[in-house]
Write a protein that holds these residues in place. Structure first.
Motif, PDB file in Angstrom:
ATOM      1  N   GLU A 155     -11.686  19.570  51.263  1.00  0.00           N
ATOM      2  CA  GLU A 155     -11.934  19.385  50.016  1.00  0.00           C
ATOM      3  C   GLU A 155     -13.137  18.569  49.931  1.00  0.00           C
ATOM      4  OE1 GLU A 155      -8.564  16.920  48.568  1.00  0.00           O
ATOM      5  OE2 GLU A 155      -7.450  18.583  48.188  1.00  0.00           O
ATOM      6  N   THR A 156     -13.646  18.088  51.145  1.00  0.00           N
ATOM      7  CA  THR A 156     -14.728  17.149  50.898  1.00  0.00           C
ATOM      8  C   THR A 156     -16.085  17.696  51.392  1.00  0.00           C
ATOM      9  OG1 THR A 156     -13.265  15.061  51.135  1.00  0.00           O
ATOM     10  CG2 THR A 156     -15.713  14.834  51.852  1.00  0.00           C
ATOM     11  N   ARG A 159     -18.552  19.955  49.301  1.00  0.00           N
ATOM     12  CA  ARG A 159     -18.925  19.292  48.280  1.00  0.00           C
ATOM     13  C   ARG A 159     -20.026  18.213  48.861  1.00  0.00           C
ATOM     14  NH1 ARG A 159     -21.705  18.469  44.794  1.00  0.00           N
ATOM     15  NH2 ARG A 159     -21.227  17.385  42.762  1.00  0.00           N
ATOM     16  N   ARG A 210     -14.587  12.279  46.803  1.00  0.00           N
ATOM     17  CA  ARG A 210     -15.428  13.461  46.174  1.00  0.00           C
ATOM     18  C   ARG A 210     -15.772  13.009  44.597  1.00  0.00           C
ATOM     19  NH1 ARG A 210     -13.672  19.586  45.431  1.00  0.00           N
ATOM     20  NH2 ARG A 210     -15.307  20.154  43.823  1.00  0.00           N
ATOM     21  N   ARG A 211     -14.477  12.339  44.116  1.00  0.00           N
ATOM     22  CA  ARG A 211     -14.920  12.065  42.480  1.00  0.00           C
ATOM     23  C   ARG A 211     -15.925  10.913  42.468  1.00  0.00           C
ATOM     24  NH1 ARG A 211     -10.045  10.367  38.389  1.00  0.00           N
ATOM     25  NH2 ARG A 211     -11.512   9.705  36.541  1.00  0.00           N
ATOM     26  N   ASP A 214     -19.413  12.249  43.010  1.00  0.00           N
ATOM     27  CA  ASP A 214     -19.380  13.158  41.851  1.00  0.00           C
ATOM     28  C   ASP A 214     -19.672  12.512  40.690  1.00  0.00           C
ATOM     29  OD1 ASP A 214     -19.218  15.506  43.208  1.00  0.00           O
ATOM     30  OD2 ASP A 214     -17.307  16.117  42.406  1.00  0.00           O
TER      31      ASP A 214
END
Length: 387
Positions: A155-156, A159, A210-211, A214
């Protein structure tokens, strides 16, 4: 321990199938890229702690698997391929498959800890079933850590690459606009920290990592986009400043004209306001004089932007005040025109309804007309007459 032949064959078949599955799963685990990462010597923090209990376990999974294979090989050899078993072989197989027959560890017992009849070795024997259970107990935490770490990294990491490319683009835009890059520096630090954790302690990567970057990139993008819009609008706003000066000059002229006209045409006018002199625009300390150094400034565009915005704020307030002065100064004439229109409508209605010959109404109408169409007009009296 007497066990029937069919039960021996059933157990041997079940344990052999389990052996094959265990071997395949251990092989896949060992070849897993995340497992290989997690078994390096650079692990720290939560990830190292999660694996410590398994790494410290002795014997380890592969040792236990070797013991399992040896025990089953011996049992399969003893069983052979025939349909019948000798009684002694059947008893031996029942013992090997159903009791604690597998030696998985031994250690010397110090002389000081032995009794007179005590053995010099301490051995640990388990059944095949218990051996498989022990391997499962060691395997499952490793599997869970690997799958958790794999999920975090999947997931990371992609990104991170995208975020780095975005930050590079934003830095280029920021440099062209001479915008402070402190926020971008913080984002770079966050990306570097998360990338380092992905190699040394992936389980410590925050769930919202990640958020978080982001959101930070989105905020930085918005800041730079706003700076770009402000920069690109500067030329138009400079041109608009000259238009604003012209608008203020025109409003002063309108206010003066309306005031003079009302003073001439309206008796005892109420609410008139004295407009400022045109010097407020074109005098030595007027708006035009304050605008000139801004337009000729050699400072950064941000400095020019701030100065122009401050000047525009003051000029806009003056423009709004002048607009109110114009409205106040022309209000008496607009009131007179309104009364003229109402009087014309009433006279037309009188003619249409047969009241034109009414002496009282005719006299009031004539007096109102005389008041509204001669100068100066008494608005108070004219309003009463029309009403």
């Amino acid at each position: 321990m007497s066990v029937e032949t069919h039960e021996i064959d059933r157990r041997l078949q079940r344990y052999t199938a389990a052996e094959h599955r265990i071997g395949a799963n251990l092989q896949e685990l060992e070849q897993h890229s995340v497992y290989q990462l997690l078994t390096t010597d650079v692990l720290t923090g939560a990830t190292a702690k999660a694996l410590r209990a398994v790494n410290d376990a002795n014997p380890n999974l592969w040792q236990l698997f070797t013991f399992l294979g040896s025990a089953l090989d011996g049992a399969r050899t003893l069983r052979g391929s025939g349909t019948r078993l000798r009684t002694e072989d059947r008893l031996e197989l029942g013992k090997r498959l159903g009791t604690a027959s597998v030696l998985i560890g031994s250690e010397d017992i110090p002389l000081g800890e032995r009794g007179l009849t005590g053995a010099s070795l301490r051995e640990e024997h388990v059944s095949i079933e218990a051996l498989i259970d022990r391997m499962s107990a060691l395997y499952e935490p490793v599997r869970d850590v690997v799958t958790h770490a794999e999920k975090v990294l999947r997931e990371t990491l992609p990104r991170l690459n995208s975020a780095e490319a975005t930050v590079r683009r934003l830095r280029k835009d920021a440099a062209s606009l001479s915008v402070d890059t402190v926020d971008l520096d913080r984002i770079d630090e966050t990306i570097a920290r998360i990338r380092d954790l992905s190699l040394t302690d992936p389980l410590s990567i925050p769930a919202n990592a990640r958020r978080s970057f982001d959101d930070a990139i989105h905020a930085a993008s918005a800041t730079i986009a706003a700076a770009r819009a402000s920069h690109d609008a500067l030329a138009a706003d400079i041109a608009g400043a000259s238009d604003l000066l012209d608008e203020c000059r025109d409003l002063i002229a309108q206010a003066q004209t309306h005031r003079a006209e009302v003073m001439h045409k309206i008796a005892n006018p109420i609410g008139l306001r004295q407009p400022p002199s045109v010097d407020a625009i074109d005098g030595d300390r007027g708006l035009a004089a304050k605008l000139d150094p801004i337009l000729s400034s050699s400072q950064s565009w941000q400095s020019v932007r701030r100065s122009l915005d401050s000047w525009s704020g003051g000029a806009s307030r003056l423009r709004d005040q002048l607009f109110r002065v114009v409205q106040a100064n022309k209000a008496p004439l607009e009131k007179r025109n309104e009364l003229r229109g109402r009087l014309s409508a009433f006279r037309a209605k009188m003619a249409a309804t047969g009241f034109s010959e009414d002496l009282v109404l005719r006299d009031i109408s004539a007096e109102a007309h005389n008041e509204l169409f001669t100068s100066p007009t008494d608005l108070f009296w004219a309003d009463r007459l029309v009403t």
